[in-house]
Structures are given as structure tokens and as C-alpha cells.
Design a protein around this motif. Structure first.
Motif, PDB file in Angstrom:
ATOM      1  N   VAL A  52       0.845  -1.207   0.000  1.00  0.00           N
ATOM      2  CA  VAL A  52       0.000   0.000   0.000  1.00  0.00           C
ATOM      3  C   VAL A  52       0.874   1.249   0.000  1.00  0.00           C
ATOM      4  N   GLU A  53       1.931   1.255   0.800  1.00  0.00           N
ATOM      5  CA  GLU A  53       2.832   2.407   0.875  1.00  0.00           C
ATOM      6  C   GLU A  53       3.493   2.648  -0.476  1.00  0.00           C
ATOM      7  N   TYR A  54       3.940   1.585  -1.143  1.00  0.00           N
ATOM      8  CA  TYR A  54       4.590   1.713  -2.454  1.00  0.00           C
ATOM      9  C   TYR A  54       3.600   2.251  -3.493  1.00  0.00           C
ATOM     10  N   GLU A  55       2.398   1.700  -3.492  1.00  0.00           N
ATOM     11  CA  GLU A  55       1.391   2.161  -4.456  1.00  0.00           C
ATOM     12  C   GLU A  55       1.076   3.644  -4.265  1.00  0.00           C
ATOM     13  N   LYS A  56       0.966   4.069  -3.019  1.00  0.00           N
ATOM     14  CA  LYS A  56       0.701   5.489  -2.749  1.00  0.00           C
ATOM     15  C   LYS A  56       1.862   6.357  -3.218  1.00  0.00           C
ATOM     16  N   ARG A  57       3.087   5.905  -2.924  1.00  0.00           N
ATOM     17  CA  ARG A  57       4.282   6.683  -3.251  1.00  0.00           C
ATOM     18  C   ARG A  57       4.549   6.737  -4.753  1.00  0.00           C
ATOM     19  N   VAL A  58       4.345   5.624  -5.466  1.00  0.00           N
ATOM     20  CA  VAL A  58       4.770   5.535  -6.865  1.00  0.00           C
ATOM     21  C   VAL A  58       3.617   5.691  -7.855  1.00  0.00           C
ATOM     22  N   TRP A  59       2.473   5.122  -7.555  1.00  0.00           N
ATOM     23  CA  TRP A  59       1.402   5.056  -8.556  1.00  0.00           C
ATOM     24  C   TRP A  59       0.225   5.992  -8.311  1.00  0.00           C
ATOM     25  N   SER A  60       0.145   6.650  -7.167  1.00  0.00           N
ATOM     26  CA  SER A  60      -1.061   7.447  -6.879  1.00  0.00           C
ATOM     27  C   SER A  60      -1.093   8.775  -7.640  1.00  0.00           C
ATOM     28  N   ASN A  61       0.069   9.322  -8.002  1.00  0.00           N
ATOM     29  CA  ASN A  61       0.116  10.581  -8.737  1.00  0.00           C
ATOM     30  C   ASN A  61       0.167  10.273 -10.237  1.00  0.00           C
ATOM     31  N   GLU A  62      -0.962  10.427 -10.912  1.00  0.00           N
ATOM     32  CA  GLU A  62      -1.044  10.101 -12.336  1.00  0.00           C
ATOM     33  C   GLU A  62      -0.054  10.886 -13.179  1.00  0.00           C
ATOM     34  N   ASP A  63       0.260  12.116 -12.768  1.00  0.00           N
ATOM     35  CA  ASP A  63       1.205  12.938 -13.522  1.00  0.00           C
ATOM     36  C   ASP A  63       2.629  12.386 -13.463  1.00  0.00           C
ATOM     37  N   ALA A  64       2.943  11.649 -12.411  1.00  0.00           N
ATOM     38  CA  ALA A  64       4.293  11.092 -12.246  1.00  0.00           C
ATOM     39  C   ALA A  64       4.461   9.754 -12.971  1.00  0.00           C
ATOM     40  N   VAL A  65       3.357   9.165 -13.397  1.00  0.00           N
ATOM     41  CA  VAL A  65       3.424   7.890 -14.121  1.00  0.00           C
ATOM     42  C   VAL A  65       3.777   8.192 -15.573  1.00  0.00           C
ATOM     43  N   ASP A  66       5.008   7.841 -15.938  1.00  0.00           N
ATOM     44  CA  ASP A  66       5.479   8.123 -17.291  1.00  0.00           C
ATOM     45  C   ASP A  66       5.771   6.827 -18.041  1.00  0.00           C
ATOM     46  N   ALA A  67       6.216   6.980 -19.270  1.00  0.00           N
ATOM     47  CA  ALA A  67       6.496   5.813 -20.121  1.00  0.00           C
ATOM     48  C   ALA A  67       7.578   4.926 -19.518  1.00  0.00           C
ATOM     49  N   GLU A  68       8.575   5.547 -18.877  1.00  0.00           N
ATOM     50  CA  GLU A  68       9.654   4.755 -18.266  1.00  0.00           C
ATOM     51  C   GLU A  68       9.130   3.876 -17.127  1.00  0.00           C
ATOM     52  N   LEU A  69       8.277   4.443 -16.280  1.00  0.00           N
ATOM     53  CA  LEU A  69       7.704   3.665 -15.174  1.00  0.00           C
ATOM     54  C   LEU A  69       6.834   2.529 -15.718  1.00  0.00           C
ATOM     55  N   LEU A  70       6.049   2.825 -16.729  1.00  0.00           N
ATOM     56  CA  LEU A  70       5.214   1.789 -17.338  1.00  0.00           C
ATOM     57  C   LEU A  70       6.075   0.684 -17.959  1.00  0.00           C
ATOM     58  N   ALA A  71       7.186   1.052 -18.579  1.00  0.00           N
ATOM     59  CA  ALA A  71       8.100   0.055 -19.167  1.00  0.00           C
ATOM     60  C   ALA A  71       8.732  -0.791 -18.068  1.00  0.00           C
ATOM     61  N   GLN A  72       9.120  -0.159 -16.958  1.00  0.00           N
ATOM     62  CA  GLN A  72       9.672  -0.909 -15.825  1.00  0.00           C
ATOM     63  C   GLN A  72       8.640  -1.888 -15.282  1.00  0.00           C
ATOM     64  N   SER A  73       7.408  -1.438 -15.195  1.00  0.00           N
ATOM     65  CA  SER A  73       6.333  -2.296 -14.703  1.00  0.00           C
ATOM     66  C   SER A  73       6.124  -3.488 -15.631  1.00  0.00           C
ATOM     67  N   ASP A  74       6.115  -3.228 -16.933  1.00  0.00           N
ATOM     68  CA  ASP A  74       5.941  -4.315 -17.911  1.00  0.00           C
ATOM     69  C   ASP A  74       7.074  -5.324 -17.823  1.00  0.00           C
ATOM     70  N   ARG A  75       8.302  -4.828 -17.719  1.00  0.00           N
ATOM     71  CA  ARG A  75       9.456  -5.726 -17.602  1.00  0.00           C
ATOM     72  C   ARG A  75       9.386  -6.544 -16.325  1.00  0.00           C
ATOM     73  N   ALA A  76       9.021  -5.898 -15.226  1.00  0.00           N
ATOM     74  CA  ALA A  76       8.913  -6.594 -13.943  1.00  0.00           C
ATOM     75  C   ALA A  76       7.849  -7.681 -14.019  1.00  0.00           C
ATOM     76  N   GLN A  77       6.723  -7.377 -14.645  1.00  0.00           N
ATOM     77  CA  GLN A  77       5.658  -8.373 -14.770  1.00  0.00           C
ATOM     78  C   GLN A  77       6.110  -9.571 -15.597  1.00  0.00           C
ATOM     79  N   LEU A  78       6.883  -9.323 -16.638  1.00  0.00           N
ATOM     80  CA  LEU A  78       7.416 -10.408 -17.461  1.00  0.00           C
ATOM     81  C   LEU A  78       8.334 -11.323 -16.644  1.00  0.00           C
ATOM     82  N   ILE A  79       9.237 -10.726 -15.902  1.00  0.00           N
ATOM     83  CA  ILE A  79      10.165 -11.517 -15.084  1.00  0.00           C
ATOM     84  C   ILE A  79       9.405 -12.265 -13.984  1.00  0.00           C
ATOM     85  N   ILE A  80       8.489 -11.590 -13.337  1.00  0.00           N
ATOM     86  CA  ILE A  80       7.744 -12.208 -12.236  1.00  0.00           C
ATOM     87  C   ILE A  80       6.908 -13.373 -12.735  1.00  0.00           C
ATOM     88  N   GLU A  81       6.325 -13.253 -13.901  1.00  0.00           N
ATOM     89  CA  GLU A  81       5.535 -14.362 -14.442  1.00  0.00           C
ATOM     90  C   GLU A  81       6.438 -15.573 -14.706  1.00  0.00           C
TER      91      GLU A  81
END
Length: 185
Positions: A52-81
Motif C-alpha cells: 500500500v505504501e509503495y502504491e501510494k508513493r509511486v502510482w497514486s500521482n497520475e502525472d508522475a506515471v510516465d512511459a519509463e515507469l510503465l516500461a519498468q512495470s511491464d518488464r517486472a511483470q514479465l520476469i515475475i511471471e
């Protein structure tokens, strides 16, 4: 390689998308284990607070969510799967061998030198990583190919570091290796 969830909880913070995705998978695993074990219940509660703390810090501000963060998320999901699929397959292989040999997880723990049933459950369920020595022993006892027990994927940090060094070295033969860094083989 997957991480020790208890160490993540002890660290007090999730610092990147890979750890976040691992925490999400661990939360789902702990949901079932927490029903019968208070240790896992407390661990899950602490883990959920970090999530919950991470989601609030990293994902709660829509303006801070950029292409790089989305790419990191996609890569992380690939590895985690890949990690999740590998760990589930390994768990089934070990459980099948336990059944074939008429052994319990606790008895396997004794063979490995682990006395705690909780610890063995954490290892089998991927909450904590097996040591390489544990996996070699399991391989020898159950006559399993070590490749079925040892993960062959790399963390995002390792992939990024190796990729940067490959670019720095600028060797065409090494450049061919870069696309294979994400693969599981």
C-alpha cells in the motif's frame, strides 16, 4: 532470482517495480498460508502495508506515471511471471517426489538440515529461496535434473547492468546476446 519476502518486509520498503510485483505474488501465496499459520498472517499484514505504501508513493500521482515507469512495470511483470511459473513447476516436481518417496515436507527439511516446518513451507512455496546446496541435495536424493530446480532467469538489475556493459564494450558478438538476457534459458 526471486527474493526472500521476510527480508523485503524487514527492509521496511519496496524500492522498485520488480520487488513490488514479487510482493504482490507473495501476498497471494501468503493468503492461503495465513489461514493456518499466525507467522504467515503477520508476515502478510506487514507485506500488505509495504504494498500500500509503495502504491501510494509511486502510482497514486497520475502525472508522475510516465512511459519509463510503465516500461519498468511491464518488464517486472514479465520476469515475475517467469519466476512464478518456474516456482510453481518446481514445487509440483518436489511434491511429486515427496509422494513417490513417501516423505513429508518436514522429513525433507530434516534431510536438508532445516528443523522448522514453517521454514520448509516457505521454501517449497517460494516465500524464501532455497540455497543452491539445498537444491543440489534435492537433486541427488530424488534423482532430479538440477536444471528443473535452479532458475535460469536474471533480475532486471542484472539485465540492465549486463546490457550497459555490452553497450560499453561495443563488441558485435556480445550485442547478439542482449535479446537473450530476458529469456529463461
Amino acid at each position: 532470482m526471486h527474493m526472500d519476502i521476510e527480508k523485503l518486509v524487514e527492509s521496511g520498503s519496496i524500492v522498485n517495480e520488480l520487488d513490488y510485483e514479487r510482493a504482490m505474488v507473495a501476498d497471494r501465496k501468503l493468503r492461503l498460508l495465513a489461514k493456518t499459520n499466525t507467522h504467515f498472517k503477520h508476515l502478510r499484514n506487514k507485506l500488505r502495508n509495504l504494498i500500500v505504501e509503495y502504491e501510494k508513493r509511486v502510482w497514486s500521482n497520475e502525472d508522475a506515471v510516465d512511459a519509463e515507469l510503465l516500461a519498468q512495470s511491464d518488464r517486472a511483470q514479465l520476469i515475475i511471471e517467469k519466476e512464478r511459473m518456474f516456482l510453481e513447476k518446481r514445487k509440483k516436481i518436489i511434491q511429486a517426489r515427496l509422494k513417490d518417496f513417501s516423505l513429508t515436507q518436514a522429513e525433507l527439511g530434516l534431510l536438508l538440515g532445516h528443523k522448522s516446518k514453517t521454514h520448509m513451507s516457505e521454501l517449497i512455496n517460494g516465500i524464501k529461496p532455497f540455497t543452491l546446496q539445498d537444491l543440489v541435495i534435492i537433486s541427488k536424493i530424488f534423482k532430479l535434473d538440477i536444471d528443473s530446480l535452479v532458475p535460469k532467469y536474471l533480475s532486471i538489475e542484472k539485465i540492465d547492468r549486463i546490457s550497459a556493459v555490452i553497450e560499453e564494450i561495443n563488441n558485435p558478438k556480445l550485442s547478439k546476446i542482449k535479446p537473450t538476457l530476458l529469456s529463461a534459458s
